[in-house]
Scaffold this motif. Structure first.
Motif, PDB file in Angstrom:
ATOM      1  N   SER A  89      14.526   9.170 -10.072  1.00 60.20           N
ATOM      2  CA  SER A  89      13.909  10.329 -10.529  1.00 60.20           C
ATOM      3  C   SER A  89      13.755  10.691 -11.855  1.00 60.20           C
ATOM      4  O   SER A  89      14.958  10.503 -12.639  1.00 60.20           O
ATOM      5  CB  SER A  89      14.641  11.572  -9.809  1.00 60.20           C
ATOM      6  N   LEU A 108      10.408   1.651  -4.446  1.00 61.17           N
ATOM      7  CA  LEU A 108       9.191   1.799  -3.720  1.00 61.17           C
ATOM      8  C   LEU A 108       8.053   1.092  -4.458  1.00 61.17           C
ATOM      9  O   LEU A 108       7.375   0.597  -3.521  1.00 61.17           O
ATOM     10  CB  LEU A 108       8.968   3.251  -3.543  1.00 61.17           C
ATOM     11  N   ASP A 118       0.542   2.361  -7.238  1.00 62.38           N
ATOM     12  CA  ASP A 118       1.413   2.903  -8.396  1.00 62.38           C
ATOM     13  C   ASP A 118       0.127   3.324  -9.637  1.00 62.38           C
ATOM     14  O   ASP A 118      -0.616   2.558  -9.896  1.00 62.38           O
ATOM     15  CB  ASP A 118       2.050   1.778  -8.718  1.00 62.38           C
ATOM     16  N   TRP A 139      -1.805  18.633  -8.180  1.00 62.84           N
ATOM     17  CA  TRP A 139      -0.742  19.178  -7.083  1.00 62.84           C
ATOM     18  C   TRP A 139      -0.142  20.486  -7.346  1.00 62.84           C
ATOM     19  O   TRP A 139       0.455  21.132  -6.537  1.00 62.84           O
ATOM     20  CB  TRP A 139       0.293  17.914  -6.869  1.00 62.84           C
ATOM     21  N   TRP A 152       2.549  10.105  -1.157  1.00 66.99           N
ATOM     22  CA  TRP A 152       3.792   9.662  -1.860  1.00 66.99           C
ATOM     23  C   TRP A 152       4.904  10.367  -1.029  1.00 66.99           C
ATOM     24  O   TRP A 152       6.063   9.510  -0.767  1.00 66.99           O
ATOM     25  CB  TRP A 152       3.766  10.031  -3.437  1.00 66.99           C
ATOM     26  N   SER A 156       7.342   7.503   0.418  1.00 63.12           N
ATOM     27  CA  SER A 156       8.823   7.804   0.189  1.00 63.12           C
ATOM     28  C   SER A 156       9.752   8.097   1.322  1.00 63.12           C
ATOM     29  O   SER A 156      10.879   7.662   1.276  1.00 63.12           O
ATOM     30  CB  SER A 156       8.906   9.086  -0.754  1.00 63.12           C
ATOM     31  N   PHE A 159      10.436   4.755   3.045  1.00 61.21           N
ATOM     32  CA  PHE A 159      11.172   3.978   2.277  1.00 61.21           C
ATOM     33  C   PHE A 159      12.393   4.247   2.327  1.00 61.21           C
ATOM     34  O   PHE A 159      13.582   3.514   2.643  1.00 61.21           O
ATOM     35  CB  PHE A 159      10.786   4.082   0.703  1.00 61.21           C
ATOM     36  N   PHE A 185      12.936  12.651  -4.953  1.00 61.60           N
ATOM     37  CA  PHE A 185      14.135  12.019  -4.544  1.00 61.60           C
ATOM     38  C   PHE A 185      14.792  13.286  -3.677  1.00 61.60           C
ATOM     39  O   PHE A 185      15.580  12.841  -2.468  1.00 61.60           O
ATOM     40  CB  PHE A 185      14.769  11.543  -5.634  1.00 61.60           C
TER      41      PHE A 185
END
Ligand code: DN4
Length: 263
Positions: A89, A108, A118, A139, A152, A156, A159, A185
């Motif tokens: 993070s 990830l 990515d 966003w 994501w 995430s 993952f 995170f």
């Protein structure tokens, strides 16, 4: 025609889709499945590209849901061995340098879907088969349920759910809150670790070399993280990169890997 083009240009506040998105997805997929992780050589990259595109094309770019990505998720299941997961993070570059040196570790972005997506941007528009290369929803300024954010959050989550054994997180000790509950995170990954599989979270709080640290393992943000993790029945350990052992005798700067290795 000109008028329509300029009105589309103004639509959203975020960067438009990455030029050559389709080609980049396909090329990264082949590169990863043939060269980086040849155990995945039987994955169908054409199908992956198509499922990725179908997730968002012709749809309202502010109404993304997890379900939109389910066909893509079905084609790619995460497969990171136990003890090899690295979260990060506000330390993307450092974490990637770390897993580049420690080849058996995975962020990830070292897994197929993270590697493909990515730094890319993508969105479409209702009633069009084209991607929008002019602008995409930002966003914060436009909508949080845009296709990039939902992607994501979903990858995430998967993952984190799949992690096992000891997992690591690289946090930034040069900002005031190394742990941020609102980051991906803090908001997604921490809460999706499975306590039946993950027994320890090892945090590394790394500050920029030569700068005074703004946060550390003993600070209140890491204490927050420790509390959340212990509540979840997972053991928590934390290491600062103070290098109490002193600098190298020859004055050499430690590499990222050395920074993360206790003396
Ligand atoms: P972060 O350093 O705060 O954010 C990483 C990147 O994700 C930045 O470019 C953020 O943009 C962006 N980001 C964060 N939240 C959102 C969101 N809801 N919508 C769109 N972009 C967002 O670190 P973090 O803790 O938020 O995310 C890192 C962790 O989550 C890692 O452990 C990864 O496994 C995973 N992750 C990776 C990526 C990536 O590779 C993206 C998101 C999550 P901004 O704040 O600079 O505008 O790109």
């Amino acid at each position: 025609r000109m008028w329509r083009h300029s009105s589309e240009h103004m639509k959203w506040n975020g960067t438009g889709s990455t030029a050559h998105f389709q080609e980049i997805v396909l090329e990264r997929c082949y590169n990863y499945t043939q060269l980086v992780q040849p155990e995945l050589r039987d994955r169908d990259c054409q199908k992956i590209r198509e499922a990725f595109r179908n997730a968002f094309i012709s749809k309202d770019p502010c109404s993304a849901t997890e379900e939109d990505y389910h066909p893509l998720m079905k084609l790619v299941n995460p497969t990171v061995p136990c003890d090899k997961t690295v979260f990060w993070s506000k330390t993307k570059e450092l974490a990637h340098q770390y897993t580049k040196v420690q080849r058996e570790l995975f962020t990830l972005e070292d897994t197929l879907l993270g590697y493909i997506a990515d730094d890319l941007n993508w969105c479409g528009d209702t009633g069009s088969y084209e991607m929008n290369y002019q602008s995409c929803p930002h966003w914060k300024k436009d909508c949080s349920n845009n296709f990039v954010s939902v992607f994501w959050d979903l990858v995430s989550k998967r993952f984190a759910e799949n992690a096992c054994g000891v997992v690591q997180v690289v946090l930034n000790g040069s900002i005031s809150n190394a742990f941020d509950r609102k980051s991906t995170f803090g908001r997604v990954e921490v809460h999706n670790l499975n306590p039946m599989k993950v027994h320890t979270l090892q945090a590394w709080v790394i500050h920029d070399l030569g700068k005074f640290p703004s946060d550390s393992c003993s600070g209140s943000s890491i204490n927050d993280l420790k509390w959340i993790i212990m509540q979840r029945n997972i053991k928590f350990t934390c290491q600062d990169n103070y290098r109490d052992c002193g600098p190298f005798a020859d004055g050499r700067q430690p590499s990222p890997r050395e920074s993360m290795t206790s003396c």
